[in-house]
Design a protein around this motif. Sequence first.
Motif, PDB file in Angstrom:
ATOM      1  N   ASN A 152       0.863  -1.032   0.116  1.00 31.48           N
ATOM      2  CA  ASN A 152       0.354  -0.431  -0.127  1.00 31.48           C
ATOM      3  C   ASN A 152       0.903   1.137  -0.343  1.00 31.48           C
TER       4      ASN A 152
ATOM      5  N   SER B 141      -2.724  -1.649  -3.322  1.00 29.74           N
ATOM      6  CA  SER B 141      -3.649  -0.482  -3.626  1.00 29.74           C
ATOM      7  C   SER B 141      -2.993   0.137  -5.158  1.00 29.74           C
ATOM      8  N   THR B 142      -4.058   1.151  -5.655  1.00 29.17           N
ATOM      9  CA  THR B 142      -4.192   1.710  -6.211  1.00 29.17           C
ATOM     10  C   THR B 142      -2.614   2.825  -5.838  1.00 29.17           C
ATOM     11  N   ALA B 143      -2.642   2.267  -4.607  1.00 21.54           N
ATOM     12  CA  ALA B 143      -1.031   3.571  -4.004  1.00 21.54           C
ATOM     13  C   ALA B 143       0.057   3.459  -4.201  1.00 21.54           C
TER      14      ALA B 143
ATOM     15  N   LEU C 202      -6.057  -3.025  -5.923  1.00 19.93           N
ATOM     16  CA  LEU C 202      -7.564  -2.633  -4.620  1.00 19.93           C
ATOM     17  C   LEU C 202      -7.954  -0.399  -4.121  1.00 19.93           C
ATOM     18  N   PRO C 203      -8.757  -0.159  -4.245  1.00 20.96           N
ATOM     19  CA  PRO C 203      -8.438   0.705  -3.818  1.00 20.96           C
ATOM     20  C   PRO C 203      -8.004   0.902  -2.144  1.00 20.96           C
ATOM     21  N   PRO C 204      -6.988   1.844  -1.518  1.00 24.22           N
ATOM     22  CA  PRO C 204      -5.941   1.358  -0.376  1.00 24.22           C
ATOM     23  C   PRO C 204      -6.749   1.264   0.436  1.00 24.22           C
ATOM     24  N   ALA C 205      -8.716   1.515   0.970  1.00 25.03           N
ATOM     25  CA  ALA C 205      -9.158   1.122   1.833  1.00 25.03           C
ATOM     26  C   ALA C 205     -10.133  -0.426   2.226  1.00 25.03           C
ATOM     27  N   GLU C 206      -9.606  -1.028   1.186  1.00 29.58           N
ATOM     28  CA  GLU C 206     -10.009  -2.259   0.300  1.00 29.58           C
ATOM     29  C   GLU C 206      -9.282  -3.538   0.420  1.00 29.58           C
ATOM     30  N   LEU C 207      -8.109  -2.776   0.684  1.00 27.77           N
ATOM     31  CA  LEU C 207      -6.511  -3.641   0.569  1.00 27.77           C
ATOM     32  C   LEU C 207      -6.167  -4.861   1.759  1.00 27.77           C
TER      33      LEU C 207
END
Length: 168
Positions: A31, A51-53, A109-114
């Motif tokens: 992440n 994550s996308t980040a 995934l979006p960070p919150a979903e990782l």
Amino acid sequence: GEMLTDEELGPDGPVSRAFRLLGKPTIAAVNGFAITGGMELAINCDILVASTAARFADTHARVGIVPGWGMSQLLPRIIGPVRARYMSFTGNFVDAATAKAWGLVLEVLPPAELMPFCQKLAAEIAGCDRATLAFLCEAFHEDKQPDDKGEMQERLVRRSVPRVDAFD
């Protein structure tokens, strides 16, 4: 500082050996930045999820350090030799979407979903037969070692036959 010995480096060094000795699957949840040693730790895991980040880079050549935890052996096996050389020779960053397209990560995934995704994945793995998972881990980790001309496969088959017979 002290130089690391040959025994402390490479795919049979303490980092790679520690992952092998766990005897269970490992998941890297990335992440953010996985650079040089951090990337080496991540690729020693069985499954990488980003994550996308997430950003990945092998900057060993940029900073003048020879990879010591298996990067030069593992990365080409994961993403192919041309892409591995590109990453290692340039030190350029690869974003999460490219890492997925190259086969470095399972999912982006979006960070919150990782972490929820990785926890669900871990629970799915934990629901499998432990002995079989240990066999699979051994086989996959052996695959990271120099070719043993099929000896590993033969050992695993011999060990699994009694388990199959137990179902009769």
